[in-house]
Design an enzyme around this catalytic site. Structure first.
Site, PDB file in Angstrom:
ATOM      1  CB  SER A  45     -36.173 -31.419  -6.912  1.00 49.71           C
ATOM      2  OG  SER A  45     -34.902 -32.011  -6.913  1.00 49.71           O
ATOM      3  CB  SER A  79     -26.459 -15.377   0.565  1.00 53.32           C
ATOM      4  OG  SER A  79     -25.917 -16.259  -0.360  1.00 53.32           O
ATOM      5  CD  GLU A  83     -11.789  -4.166 -34.087  1.00 52.46           C
ATOM      6  OE1 GLU A  83     -11.405  -5.320 -33.783  1.00 52.46           O
ATOM      7  OE2 GLU A  83     -12.234  -3.368 -33.253  1.00 52.46           O
ATOM      8  CD  GLU A 141     -25.864 -24.785 -12.639  1.00 55.87           C
ATOM      9  OE1 GLU A 141     -26.320 -25.850 -12.210  1.00 55.87           O
ATOM     10  OE2 GLU A 141     -25.423 -24.646 -13.792  1.00 55.87           O
ATOM     11  CG  ASP A 152     -28.826 -31.600  -6.279  1.00 57.46           C
ATOM     12  OD1 ASP A 152     -29.551 -32.195  -5.464  1.00 57.46           O
ATOM     13  OD2 ASP A 152     -29.132 -30.529  -6.828  1.00 57.46           O
TER      14      ASP A 152
HETATM   15  C1  AOF Z   1     -10.887  -4.894 -30.296  1.00 51.80           C
HETATM   16  N1  AOF Z   1     -11.469  -5.879 -31.024  1.00 51.80           N
HETATM   17  O1  AOF Z   1     -12.287  -7.926 -31.233  1.00 51.80           O
HETATM   18  C2  AOF Z   1     -11.613  -7.245 -29.107  1.00 51.80           C
HETATM   19  C3  AOF Z   1     -11.048  -6.182 -28.330  1.00 51.80           C
HETATM   20  O2  AOF Z   1      -4.763  -9.076 -25.093  1.00 51.80           O
HETATM   21  P1  AOF Z   1      -5.348  -8.556 -26.353  1.00 51.80           P
HETATM   22  O3  AOF Z   1      -4.355  -7.876 -27.252  1.00 51.80           O
HETATM   23  O4  AOF Z   1      -6.149  -9.601 -27.112  1.00 51.80           O
HETATM   24  O5  AOF Z   1      -6.380  -7.398 -25.944  1.00 51.80           O
HETATM   25  C4  AOF Z   1      -7.515  -7.682 -25.203  1.00 51.80           C
HETATM   26  C5  AOF Z   1      -8.273  -6.401 -24.965  1.00 51.80           C
HETATM   27  O6  AOF Z   1      -8.659  -5.835 -26.241  1.00 51.80           O
HETATM   28  C6  AOF Z   1      -9.585  -6.601 -24.211  1.00 51.80           C
HETATM   29  O7  AOF Z   1      -9.415  -6.483 -22.824  1.00 51.80           O
HETATM   30  C7  AOF Z   1     -10.418  -5.454 -24.760  1.00 51.80           C
HETATM   31  O8  AOF Z   1     -10.077  -4.228 -24.165  1.00 51.80           O
HETATM   32  C8  AOF Z   1      -9.996  -5.407 -26.212  1.00 51.80           C
HETATM   33  N2  AOF Z   1     -10.828  -6.332 -27.006  1.00 51.80           N
HETATM   34  N3  AOF Z   1     -10.745  -5.030 -28.955  1.00 51.80           N
HETATM   35  O9  AOF Z   1     -10.479  -3.865 -30.846  1.00 51.80           O
HETATM   36  C9  AOF Z   1     -11.816  -7.049 -30.498  1.00 51.80           C
HETATM   37  N4  AOF Z   1     -11.943  -8.443 -28.548  1.00 51.80           N
HETATM   38 ZN    ZN Z   2      -8.220  -4.772 -31.076  1.00 54.59          ZN
END
Ligand code: AOF
Ligand code: ZN
Length: 373
Positions: A171, A306, A55, A298, A203
């Site tokens: 494989s 499991s 935003e 993987e 692997d």
């Molecule tokens: C939004 N817009 O683009 C995202 C959100 O540590 P901060 O301040 O970056 O906050 C991270 C938290 O904000 C994340 O856990 C989630 O709840 C929210 N992410 N919120 O308004 C965004 N990426």
């Molecule tokens: Zn935000």
């Protein structure tokens, strides 16, 4: 409530969000479009953790044109002071008059408060547009925040008849280069890549992102499940210069093995045992605590078995190659018996893609069977 035009702008927000899938974790990848008088005046998506949210980036692009605009955001705007200030304050401060959102943010610091605070400030909020699409897009984030466990995506490659190796054990290569590149994209989209001791020994994998376009800002955490301490602390998997490594082991491994892993720079986690291996619930919680949203499992066949048995397999990406390997070939999942059709776990195909002569079939558990605690 929502018009076709609303749908088009939310679709654009979804496409913007997709651009942030590799860079946003452990935060959600979010897109935001600002529209005034039918014109798009600003667009943004989430950046690296600690940087501005979707935003705020869209508002910065719009400048004064944000006043009176509608904001389309795939996730409810945040209302908390985290590493960045609340997006709701930025939207209100810029004079945005209407906000259209798809889904609520399950983060307990937000969880409906973002929408409530916008409404309290006199902003018109319409919620739920394209909710299903955004829920699918953000599945690993939503799963990790609501369960406290990383989302376990099982990845496997099999022949047309569901075999992972021929009778002699060979494989390479069941699928062609296009499918292998696609598998590296899955690694890039995962916070961690996990293998069992058998696969690590057979692997000698490096578990790094090497092929394809997608490159995450940080390489995924390499995770080894080795309850008895069979895997030596050498080779690419323990090369710290490639990526960090985390070993889950149990009380059965020797102090010598653990010290060797630690000396090589790996983190060692001694987990309780369950079903002759480490407790997967503990593994998935420990990964979530380290900020992993999705772990790509993987293999091999016993590890996959499991995850299925315990109910912790959240998704399956199955690459299907063009060979037929016959009845003596190795099975896709091991340590996993089904007595009859009525006992078979049911999965539903959620997507399919053709890649040259091969394909990828995506599935998810049909009924969300509760994990066996
Ligand atoms: C939004 N817009 O683009 C995202 C959100 O540590 P901060 O301040 O970056 O906050 C991270 C938290 O904000 C994340 O856990 C989630 O709840 C929210 N992410 N919120 O308004 C965004 N990426
Ligand atoms: Zn935000």
């Amino acid at each position: 409530m929502f018009s076709d035009v609303d749908g088009e702008h939310m679709e654009a927000a979804l496409a913007l969000a997709e651009l942030a899938r590799l860079i946003a974790p452990p935060n959600p990848w979010v897109g935001c479009v600002l529209v005034r008088d039918g014109q798009v005046v600003g667009e943004g998506h989430t950046l690296e953790p600690g940087s501005a949210h979707a935003e705020v980036n869209a508002l910065a692009a719009a400048g004064a044109a944000a006043r009176g605009a509608t904001a389309y955001t795939t996730l409810e705007p945040c209302s908390h002071h985290g590493r960045t200030p609340p997006c709701v304050d930025a939207l209100v401060g810029a004079g945005v008059s209407r906000v259209v959102t798809a889904i609520f943010d399950p983060d307990p610091r937000v969880s409906g408060n973002g929408v409530a605070r916008l409404r309290d400030a006199g902003v018109a909020v319409e919620h739920g547009l394209m909710a299903q699409e955004v829920r699918r897009q953000l599945r690993p984030y939503l799963h990790q925040r609501s369960t406290g466990r990383a989302f376990a995506l099982l990845k496997a490659a099999a022949s047309l008849d569901g075999r992972t190796a021929a009778a002699d054990g060979t494989s390479r290569w069941i699928t062609g280069p296009d499918a292998r590149r696609d598998a590296h994209r899955l690694r890039a989209e995962s916070g961690a890549v996990l293998v069992g001791a058998g696969t690590a020994l057979a692997d000698r994998p490096s578990l790094t992102v090497r092929h394809g376009q997608a490159r995450p800002p940080r390489p995924p955490l390499r995770v080894l499940l080795d309850s008895s301490g069979r895997v030596p602390a050498s080779g690419a998997l323990f090369d710290r210069s490639l990526a960090p490594t985390l070993v889950f082991t149990s009380a059965r491994s020797s102090a010598t093995a653990r010290h060797a892993w630690e000396a090589a720079g790996a983190e060692v986690f001694v987990a309780p045992e369950r079903d002759a291996g480490v407790d997967l619930a503990v593994v998935l919680r420990a990964l979530a605590e380290r900020g992993v949203l999705q772990v790509l499992v993987e293999g091999g066949a016993f590890v996959h078995g499991s995850f299925l048995r315990s109910g912790y397999a959240d998704g399956l990406a199955l690459y299907v190659g063009n060979a037929v390997l016959g009845a003596s070939g190795a099975p896709l999942f091991a340590g996993f018996e089904v007595a009859g059709m009525d006992r078979a776990p049911r999965w539903r195909v959620s997507g399919a893609e053709r890649m040259h002569d091969d394909g990828r079939v995506d599935s998810e558990p049909a009924a969300a069977a509760p994990p066996r605690e």
